[in-house]
Design an enzyme around this catalytic site. Structure first.
Site, PDB file in Angstrom:
ATOM      1  N   LYS A 245      14.936   0.689   5.468  1.00 35.24           N
ATOM      2  CA  LYS A 245      14.453   1.098   4.134  1.00 35.24           C
ATOM      3  C   LYS A 245      14.454   2.629   4.004  1.00 35.24           C
ATOM      4  O   LYS A 245      14.801   3.187   2.957  1.00 35.24           O
ATOM      5  CB  LYS A 245      13.036   0.526   3.926  1.00 35.24           C
ATOM      6  CG  LYS A 245      12.284   1.077   2.737  1.00 35.24           C
ATOM      7  CD  LYS A 245      12.864   0.657   1.407  1.00 35.24           C
ATOM      8  CE  LYS A 245      12.043   1.262   0.261  1.00 35.24           C
ATOM      9  NZ  LYS A 245      12.692   1.081  -1.035  1.00 35.24           N
TER      10      LYS A 245
ATOM     11  N   LYS B  59       7.344  11.271  -0.068  1.00 34.62           N
ATOM     12  CA  LYS B  59       6.905  10.648   1.197  1.00 34.62           C
ATOM     13  C   LYS B  59       8.103  10.033   1.928  1.00 34.62           C
ATOM     14  O   LYS B  59       8.294  10.252   3.129  1.00 34.62           O
ATOM     15  CB  LYS B  59       5.860   9.563   0.891  1.00 34.62           C
ATOM     16  CG  LYS B  59       5.519   8.674   2.085  1.00 34.62           C
ATOM     17  CD  LYS B  59       4.984   7.304   1.668  1.00 34.62           C
ATOM     18  CE  LYS B  59       5.941   6.506   0.857  1.00 34.62           C
ATOM     19  NZ  LYS B  59       5.764   5.072   0.795  1.00 34.62           N
TER      20      LYS B  59
ATOM     21  N   THR C  53       6.289   0.830   2.112  1.00 32.43           N
ATOM     22  CA  THR C  53       7.271   1.648   2.841  1.00 32.43           C
ATOM     23  C   THR C  53       6.496   2.654   3.685  1.00 32.43           C
ATOM     24  O   THR C  53       5.802   3.521   3.135  1.00 32.43           O
ATOM     25  CB  THR C  53       8.188   2.421   1.864  1.00 32.43           C
ATOM     26  OG1 THR C  53       8.804   1.497   0.980  1.00 32.43           O
ATOM     27  CG2 THR C  53       9.249   3.189   2.632  1.00 32.43           C
TER      28      THR C  53
ATOM     29  N   LEU D 225       0.839  -1.205   0.000  1.00 32.01           N
ATOM     30  CA  LEU D 225       0.000   0.000   0.000  1.00 32.01           C
ATOM     31  C   LEU D 225       0.873   1.254   0.000  1.00 32.01           C
ATOM     32  O   LEU D 225       2.058   1.182   0.323  1.00 32.01           O
ATOM     33  CB  LEU D 225      -0.902  -0.034   1.238  1.00 32.01           C
ATOM     34  CG  LEU D 225      -1.834  -1.257   1.288  1.00 32.01           C
ATOM     35  CD1 LEU D 225      -2.368  -1.492   2.705  1.00 32.01           C
ATOM     36  CD2 LEU D 225      -2.980  -1.094   0.297  1.00 32.01           C
ATOM     37  N   PRO D 226       0.276   2.417  -0.319  1.00 28.65           N
ATOM     38  CA  PRO D 226       1.119   3.608  -0.454  1.00 28.65           C
ATOM     39  C   PRO D 226       1.827   4.062   0.829  1.00 28.65           C
ATOM     40  O   PRO D 226       3.045   4.270   0.820  1.00 28.65           O
ATOM     41  CB  PRO D 226       0.141   4.688  -0.947  1.00 28.65           C
ATOM     42  CG  PRO D 226      -0.983   3.932  -1.574  1.00 28.65           C
ATOM     43  CD  PRO D 226      -1.098   2.652  -0.790  1.00 28.65           C
TER      44      PRO D 226
HETATM   45  P1  NAD Z   1       0.797   2.378  -6.226  1.00 29.47           P
HETATM   46  O1  NAD Z   1       0.167   3.669  -5.840  1.00 29.47           O
HETATM   47  O2  NAD Z   1       1.079   2.071  -7.657  1.00 29.47           O
HETATM   48  O3  NAD Z   1      -0.070   1.142  -5.618  1.00 29.47           O
HETATM   49  C1  NAD Z   1      -0.735   1.182  -4.380  1.00 29.47           C
HETATM   50  C2  NAD Z   1      -2.063   0.453  -4.543  1.00 29.47           C
HETATM   51  O4  NAD Z   1      -2.707   0.364  -3.255  1.00 29.47           O
HETATM   52  C3  NAD Z   1      -3.040   1.177  -5.480  1.00 29.47           C
HETATM   53  O5  NAD Z   1      -3.478   0.289  -6.496  1.00 29.47           O
HETATM   54  C4  NAD Z   1      -4.192   1.596  -4.553  1.00 29.47           C
HETATM   55  O6  NAD Z   1      -5.456   1.590  -5.179  1.00 29.47           O
HETATM   56  C5  NAD Z   1      -4.110   0.525  -3.474  1.00 29.47           C
HETATM   57  N1  NAD Z   1      -4.745   0.901  -2.210  1.00 29.47           N
HETATM   58  C6  NAD Z   1      -4.634   2.064  -1.507  1.00 29.47           C
HETATM   59  N2  NAD Z   1      -5.375   2.015  -0.377  1.00 29.47           N
HETATM   60  C7  NAD Z   1      -5.955   0.779  -0.363  1.00 29.47           C
HETATM   61  C8  NAD Z   1      -6.844   0.120   0.550  1.00 29.47           C
HETATM   62  N3  NAD Z   1      -7.273   0.730   1.661  1.00 29.47           N
HETATM   63  N4  NAD Z   1      -7.256  -1.134   0.249  1.00 29.47           N
HETATM   64  C9  NAD Z   1      -6.835  -1.755  -0.891  1.00 29.47           C
HETATM   65  N5  NAD Z   1      -5.998  -1.180  -1.787  1.00 29.47           N
HETATM   66  C10 NAD Z   1      -5.574   0.074  -1.528  1.00 29.47           C
HETATM   67  O7  NAD Z   1       2.178   2.311  -5.379  1.00 29.47           O
HETATM   68  P2  NAD Z   1       3.441   1.351  -5.629  1.00 29.47           P
HETATM   69  O8  NAD Z   1       4.410   2.036  -6.522  1.00 29.47           O
HETATM   70  O9  NAD Z   1       2.956  -0.022  -5.945  1.00 29.47           O
HETATM   71  O10 NAD Z   1       4.094   1.379  -4.161  1.00 29.47           O
HETATM   72  C11 NAD Z   1       3.532   0.666  -3.058  1.00 29.47           C
HETATM   73  C12 NAD Z   1       4.487   0.790  -1.876  1.00 29.47           C
HETATM   74  O11 NAD Z   1       5.774   0.262  -2.241  1.00 29.47           O
HETATM   75  C13 NAD Z   1       4.737   2.241  -1.432  1.00 29.47           C
HETATM   76  O12 NAD Z   1       4.841   2.297  -0.032  1.00 29.47           O
HETATM   77  C14 NAD Z   1       6.072   2.584  -2.081  1.00 29.47           C
HETATM   78  O13 NAD Z   1       6.784   3.595  -1.370  1.00 29.47           O
HETATM   79  C15 NAD Z   1       6.782   1.240  -2.035  1.00 29.47           C
HETATM   80  N6  NAD Z   1       7.808   1.010  -3.063  1.00 29.47           N
HETATM   81  C16 NAD Z   1       7.570   1.312  -4.380  1.00 29.47           C
HETATM   82  C17 NAD Z   1       8.568   1.076  -5.340  1.00 29.47           C
HETATM   83  C18 NAD Z   1       8.358   1.388  -6.808  1.00 29.47           C
HETATM   84  O14 NAD Z   1       9.351   1.346  -7.579  1.00 29.47           O
HETATM   85  N7  NAD Z   1       7.133   1.715  -7.257  1.00 29.47           N
HETATM   86  C19 NAD Z   1       9.794   0.531  -4.952  1.00 29.47           C
HETATM   87  C20 NAD Z   1      10.005   0.197  -3.615  1.00 29.47           C
HETATM   88  C21 NAD Z   1       8.998   0.448  -2.681  1.00 29.47           C
END
Ligand code: NAD
Length: 300
Positions: A175, A250, A100, A65-66
């Site tokens: 992290k 963030k 994260t 999740l975000p």
């Molecule tokens: P994203 O925004 O693409 O995906 C998050 C998903 O969570 C979305 O589809 C959203 O609809 C869903 N969501 C939000 N609230 C929800 C709820 N209450 N119930 C169900 N679903 C819900 O983000 P991402 O890029 O996939 O990143 C996710 C996490 O991973 C973040 O914390 C980010 O910092 C971390 N991260 C991302 C990357 C990257 O390269 N994208 C790399 C390492 C870590």
């Protein structure tokens, strides 16, 4: 085979869930964005229409999740009356949060889960969307030895390195340190490449030189921010998909919050955070974080 509930199928969660499906697990998926969840159907996932349905019959739950507020709401419930999943899952369910988030939220969820006899680990990842697709992510786990060993057995299907950082919340802290450095390295990489281009250098040639020199770093090696230098990087695809600039903002904020608690000095992190704040305010928050390169470019 275990049944896994996977919650949060964005840029990272979707390919991670696909790797679990490819390994033969039963995967029940849920996302507030129903279209994101439905895309997993073709890979064999059961698409749930609620959190409750997603965790029904699952013995492992993985969330991606975000931010902390989303994780607290999904695990513990929210003020609007939604019930947190720690109240919905069966005893002995293993809970793995790969988002994260701030260490305090991770420790709060771990504590509440433990009070209900459930095992929880925070397990943020490094490696980006490419690492999620290739199942080469690095997982940075916080939790008890027993929970780590159970989580390790599952995380291996989505990554190649699984580290035990320490107690609950320590995975998040490690992290956060990593991403503070990544934000600084990406800013520096954009700055150096742009300086070279302004002086007439070819960014491909300059990148190759720096890759064999002391400026070498992850952003330059695997994630070049200058369009056209590296076919596989988000920069060469209009900065899509990837790690959104708003998520980097963030994470740099999490680093500065942590520094406040211990009176640690983080001048470079503060500068990187401000660069991303300006960049996002200019309408770039949904673009990959390497789009910071555009911030440096002369608008000719
Ligand atoms: P994203 O925004 O693409 O995906 C998050 C998903 O969570 C979305 O589809 C959203 O609809 C869903 N969501 C939000 N609230 C929800 C709820 N209450 N119930 C169900 N679903 C819900 O983000 P991402 O890029 O996939 O990143 C996710 C996490 O991973 C973040 O914390 C980010 O910092 C971390 N991260 C991302 C990357 C990257 O390269 N994208 C790399 C390492 C870590």
């Amino acid at each position: 085979m275990s049944t896994i509930a996977f919650i949060g199928l964005g840029n990272m969660g979707s390919p991670m869930a696909q790797n679990l499906l490819a390994s033969g697990f039963n995967v029940q998926v849920f996302d507030l964005d129903i279209e994101a969840a439905k895309q997993l159907q073709t890979f064999g996932a059961q698409v749930a229409s609620s959190l409750e349905e997603a965790v029904d019959g699952a013995n492992i739950v993985i969330t991606m999740l975000p931010a902390g507020e989303h994780v607290r709401a999904v695990y513990l419930g929210d003020l609007h009356g939604s019930v947190g999943l720690i109240h919905l899952v069966a005893e002995n369910t293993l809970l793995i949060d790969c988002s994260t988030i701030d260490p305090e939220s991770a420790r709060l969820v771990a504590n509440e889960a433990n009070n209900r006899g459930l095992m929880f680990v925070d397990s943020p990842v490094s490696g980006g969307v490419a690492g999620a697709k290739a199942a080469t992510l690095t997982f940075i786990v916080g939790g008890t030895d027993q929970a780590f060993s159970k989580a390790n057995a599952i995380l291996r299907y989505m990554g190649k390195n699984v580290f035990h950082a320490g107690r609950a919340g320590d995975g998040q802290m490690a992290k956060i340190c990593n991403n503070l450095m990544l934000g600084i390295l990406m800013s520096g990489t954009c700055e150096a490449l742009n300086l070279g281009i302004d002086h007439g250098l070819d960014p491909k040639v300059l990148s190759n030189i720096m890759l064999q020199s002391s400026g070498r770093n992850w952003a330059l090696e695997l994630y070049n921010p200058c369009p056209g230098v590296m076919d596989s990087s988000p920069a060469s695809n209009h900065y899509q998909p990837g790690f959104m600039s708003k998520l980097m903002l963030k994470d740099l904020g999490l680093g500065l919050d942590a520094a406040l608690q211990t009176h640690s000095s983080t001048p470079m992190g503060a500068l990187a955070r401000n660069l991303y704040a300006f960049h996002n305010a200019n309408g770039n928050e949904e673009l990959d974080f390497s789009s910071l390169f555009e911030f440096y470019k002369h608008q000719r």
